[in-house]
Design a protein around this motif. Sequence first.
Motif, mmCIF file in Angstrom:
data_model
loop_
_atom_site.group_PDB
_atom_site.id
_atom_site.type_symbol
_atom_site.label_atom_id
_atom_site.label_comp_id
_atom_site.label_asym_id
_atom_site.label_seq_id
_atom_site.Cartn_x
_atom_site.Cartn_y
_atom_site.Cartn_z
ATOM 1 N N ASP A 30 3.515 21.570 -29.930
ATOM 2 C CA ASP A 30 4.377 21.230 -28.793
ATOM 3 C C ASP A 30 5.121 19.932 -29.114
ATOM 4 O O ASP A 30 4.994 19.367 -30.194
ATOM 5 N N PRO A 145 3.338 21.821 -20.785
ATOM 6 C CA PRO A 145 3.594 22.477 -22.072
ATOM 7 C C PRO A 145 4.850 23.338 -22.033
ATOM 8 O O PRO A 145 5.518 23.465 -21.007
ATOM 9 N N ARG A 146 5.165 23.939 -23.179
ATOM 10 C CA ARG A 146 6.190 24.976 -23.236
ATOM 11 C C ARG A 146 5.586 26.234 -22.625
ATOM 12 O O ARG A 146 4.599 26.765 -23.119
ATOM 13 N N ARG A 147 6.223 26.705 -21.567
ATOM 14 C CA ARG A 147 5.640 27.844 -20.845
ATOM 15 C C ARG A 147 6.739 28.507 -20.047
ATOM 16 O O ARG A 147 7.627 27.849 -19.507
ATOM 17 N N LEU A 149 7.595 32.452 -17.680
ATOM 18 C CA LEU A 149 7.230 33.792 -17.229
ATOM 19 C C LEU A 149 8.482 34.518 -16.756
ATOM 20 O O LEU A 149 9.432 33.886 -16.266
ATOM 21 N N ARG A 204 7.406 24.981 -14.391
ATOM 22 C CA ARG A 204 6.513 25.835 -15.177
ATOM 23 C C ARG A 204 6.359 25.279 -16.594
ATOM 24 O O ARG A 204 5.284 25.305 -17.169
ATOM 25 N N GLY A 205 7.485 24.850 -17.158
ATOM 26 C CA GLY A 205 7.470 24.361 -18.523
ATOM 27 C C GLY A 205 8.664 23.472 -18.789
ATOM 28 O O GLY A 205 9.607 23.407 -17.991
ATOM 29 N N LEU A 223 7.681 32.385 -27.118
ATOM 30 C CA LEU A 223 6.509 32.550 -26.261
ATOM 31 C C LEU A 223 6.311 33.995 -25.832
ATOM 32 O O LEU A 223 5.331 34.313 -25.150
#
Length: 311
Positions: A30, A145-147, A149, A204-205, A223
Amino acid sequence: MRLRDLGERALLGKLAPIGYPLGAPLPPGDDAGGVWVEGVAWLLKTDGFLYREVALLGMRPFAVGFRGVAATASDLIAKMGKPLGFTLGLFLPEDLEEAFALELVEGAAEAARRLGACLLGGDTNRGQEVALTVSGFAYAEAPLPRRALPGDRVYLAGDRWGRTGAAIAAHYRGRDLEGFPLIQEAAFYPLPRLELLGLKGLLRGSLDSSDGLAETLWQLADLGVRVDLEALPLYPDVLAFAGGEEEAYELVLYGGEEFEAVLVVPQEREEEVLLRAQGVGLPLFFAGHIGEGKGVYFGARPVPRRGYTHF
């Protein structure tokens, strides 16, 4: 395999997990690393560069030192870390003028000061050419974090998109930036945005963008999601510099060195994020959304994966 054949991203994928602690606040690879201390994440980031590779036309050592701290701080802030201190590792030729070294460090100290942090010394070494290694540490109550959806929104924080790319293009073309003060300011003094910390708990990220927006979006796609761009910011000065929309889009997507953040916003928190950003004075630009699938697209067209890489 030689590094030029392997590539930087593949190399990082192999290096990042080595020695990395289980249960760390952020995954290996990250924007920053860290450890938990009494329920708070302490984050660390190190960046290094050759002076000649980042010093644009007209850039003084002060601006290069400033940029060094800014680059490191941008990674920490994108992870919701509040910078506390920085150190410098300097590689200096023995025939370098003292004034050059002092100005370089003064620029780094100024960037740290403007971020509410300190410069805490470092190390000096003899080198064949001027090079810097900058380390910074920060604390984060809720590291991000990198995230992403499917259904999430993608926003671009800040207003340097395309402007730093224009300054870099001007450097390599020998073009004067007179008449483009915002472009020059964006490239010479790219102060990361502490206002991002005002969005804590709503995102979210988040990813720092320094290797170029396209590459950053591709890191999101890695991701296991698809990034669909619907719009990109085209500022009047970037359009004027580029001379047309097509080249301006190139500067936005592939310029690099923005030290801004790409934010992933849950749909149900979008309105709250916009209100909070307005309250803290953080410019946000809606760029698109996250979907199922893979890759990065602008409209129906795939966005080629290009960005700054060392190998």
